[in-house]
Design an enzyme around this catalytic site. Structure first.
Site, PDB file in Angstrom:
ATOM      1  N   GLY A  69     -25.557 -67.387  23.807  1.00 17.79           N
ATOM      2  CA  GLY A  69     -26.499 -66.916  22.624  1.00 17.79           C
ATOM      3  C   GLY A  69     -25.491 -66.378  21.369  1.00 17.79           C
ATOM      4  CD  GLN A 177     -34.307 -59.208  23.569  1.00 19.71           C
ATOM      5  OE1 GLN A 177     -35.207 -59.176  24.483  1.00 19.71           O
ATOM      6  NE2 GLN A 177     -33.137 -58.598  23.970  1.00 19.71           N
ATOM      7  CB  CYS A 320     -22.111 -40.726  22.514  1.00 18.07           C
ATOM      8  SG  CYS A 320     -21.971 -40.088  20.987  1.00 18.07           S
TER       9      CYS A 320
END
Length: 460
Positions: A69, A177, A320
């Site tokens: 993709g 998606q 993070c």
């Protein structure tokens, strides 16, 4: 062990497995050759292309298969920009696009072009009118995902495609998606998708380019796939990808309704089970199988590992990661908490018992992580007479600066301020998000030695 990360990669669909095995004996030859083995391979490839094109809603000769993709997106952006280079070298995209689109935009900028990011609202959706205002006379291409990979919000593709068409700008849709749940509506011009998102094998992407779209494939010329995807086709994988796409589409209505009900249960329950949680993304216009929520005072990666130890495979949208310490561009654009994010995306076949088991485990896992980090209880302590406080969190990574803020906010009177000193990029995002969640006032950011000073005023 329940697997709740279908948005990253769905388990191989049984139909894909069957088609893959069946085509291994017939699809190994070169489909460009005229002998019987080549003709058999070509027939399999043509049938797969027709099946995939029907699901996409395009002509078979408008669709090619790529190696992924991401490769489909990169080829689409590069080919459309090159084909319309006389118009200009400007690209429009939403601020929450997949990294493959962002990387293409960065490459364009480095090569002397330019791009404009269209902002999104707090649910992660673009405003079509704002998207239209970003179009310029030199805009060669616009990009908009059909649904967000991280929070599941569906984008107004049909409305945006109309505005782009009226402006004469082709629209590339990243449908990775959503394609397994249904066709992409509207007058889009190019479309990219990835088979492993709907239960096909990895290593197969789709690229559709409508007739009439100016498109110039980049790189050395190749005879295969209309010159748009170089290299020998992996015919067994392509056949399996097309067969599984047809299969999941046949199941999509019933399975989508069932999974939506399970996700609704998570959305409705998580806030009552875990204090200080915000469910992000659009509650209605969303993918049926995906929900993301943000937990205050926890590190998303730690939470992910603890849930894995408890037997649940989920993913984190935390700002993070252990390797990059980079805030999520999606959550940043939405203005929501970037730490402590968990994305749950249910694969077909997920049971109520598995979801209930996850909801049973989650509160204890979050509480344990918060206790380990020294997070405060939800209730604020009694106010003290100090009108202002300074918290030194320099050198400490989120969520620690937010935790330290939460610990002391009750030590100033209503109207008093707390200043947090931090050199962590995530603090710039998470402190304002904490203020919004806890109904405190974020005053702003000021320069400070070795970092920044974030000022918060207590309102209650």
């Amino acid at each position: 062990m329940p697997y709740f990360d279908a948005a990253s990669s769905a388990p191989l669909h049984p139909v894909a497995r069957q088609a893959l095995h069946a085509s291994l004996d017939e699809g190994w030859a070169d489909p460009a050759r005229l002998y019987r083995e080549g003709r058999r391979a070509a027939m399999l490839l043509d049938a797969a292309r027709e099946t995939a094109a029907e699901a996409v809603g395009c002509r078979p000769d408008e669709l090619v298969f790529t190696s992924s993709g991401t490769r489909a997106v990169h080829s689409a952006v590069a080919g459309a920009l090159s084909g319309r280079r006389r118009v200009g070298r400007h690209l429009v995209l939403s601020a929450v696009e997949h990294s493959s689109v962002l990387h293409s935009a960065t490459a364009l900028d480095a090569a002397g072009g330019s791009f404009t990011e269209v902002p999104v609202d707090r649910t992660g959706a673009v405003d079509p009118s704002a998207y239209a205002r970003a179009l310029r006379p030199d805009t060669a291409l616009a990009c908009l995902q059909s649904a967000n990979h991280e929070v599941g919000t569906e984008q107004p593709v049909a409305e945006t495609a109309e505005l782009c068409a009226d402006a004469g700008v082709p629209l590339l849709v990243d449908a990775a998606q959503s394609l397994g749940w249904g066709p992409v509506p509207g007058r889009w011009s190019l479309l990219a998708a990835s088979a492993h998102k709907w239960g096909g094998p990895a290593g197969v992407g789709l690229l559709a380019v409508r007739k009439g779209v100016r498109f110039a494939p980049q790189g050395p010329a190749d005879e295969r796939e209309s010159g748009r995807a170089a290299g020998f086709e992996n015919i067994p994988a392509i056949v399996a990808a097309a067969a599984s796409l047809r299969a999941v589409r046949a199941e999509a209505e019933a399975e989508g309704a069932r999974l939506r009900a399970l996700v609704d249960r998570i959305r409705a329950s998580v806030g009552g089970l875990v204090p200080d949680v915000e469910v992000v993304g659009d509650p209605v216009r969303r993918l049926p199988h995906l929900v993301t929520f943000s937990c205050l005072y926890v590190d998303g990666e730690t939470l992910l590992h603890e849930l894995d130890r408890a037997g649940f495979s989920v993913s984190s949208g935390s700002s993070c990661t252990s390797s990059t310490l980079t805030p999520s561009h999606v959550l940043k654009a939405m203005g929501v908490l970037t730490e402590g994010n968990i994305r749950v995306s249910l694969p077909p076949g997920t049971t109520e018992e598995e979801v209930d088991g996850f909801l049973d485990v989650l509160p204890g896992v979050v509480a344990e992580v918060r206790e380990r980090l020294g997070a405060p209880a939800s209730a604020a302590p009694s106010p003290a007479p100090r009108a202002s406080l300074v918290v030194d969190a320099l050198g400490r990574r989120c969520p620690i600066p937010v935790i330290e803020l939460a610990k002391v906010i009750g030590e100033v009177p209503v109207g008093g301020t707390v200043t947090v000193l931090s050199d962590d990029e995530a603090a710039r995002l998470d402190i304002p998000a904490w203020c919004a969640m806890r109904e405190q006032e974020y005053v702003g950011e000021e320069p400070a030695d070795h970092g920044s000073a974030y000022v918060v005023r207590r309102l209650l």
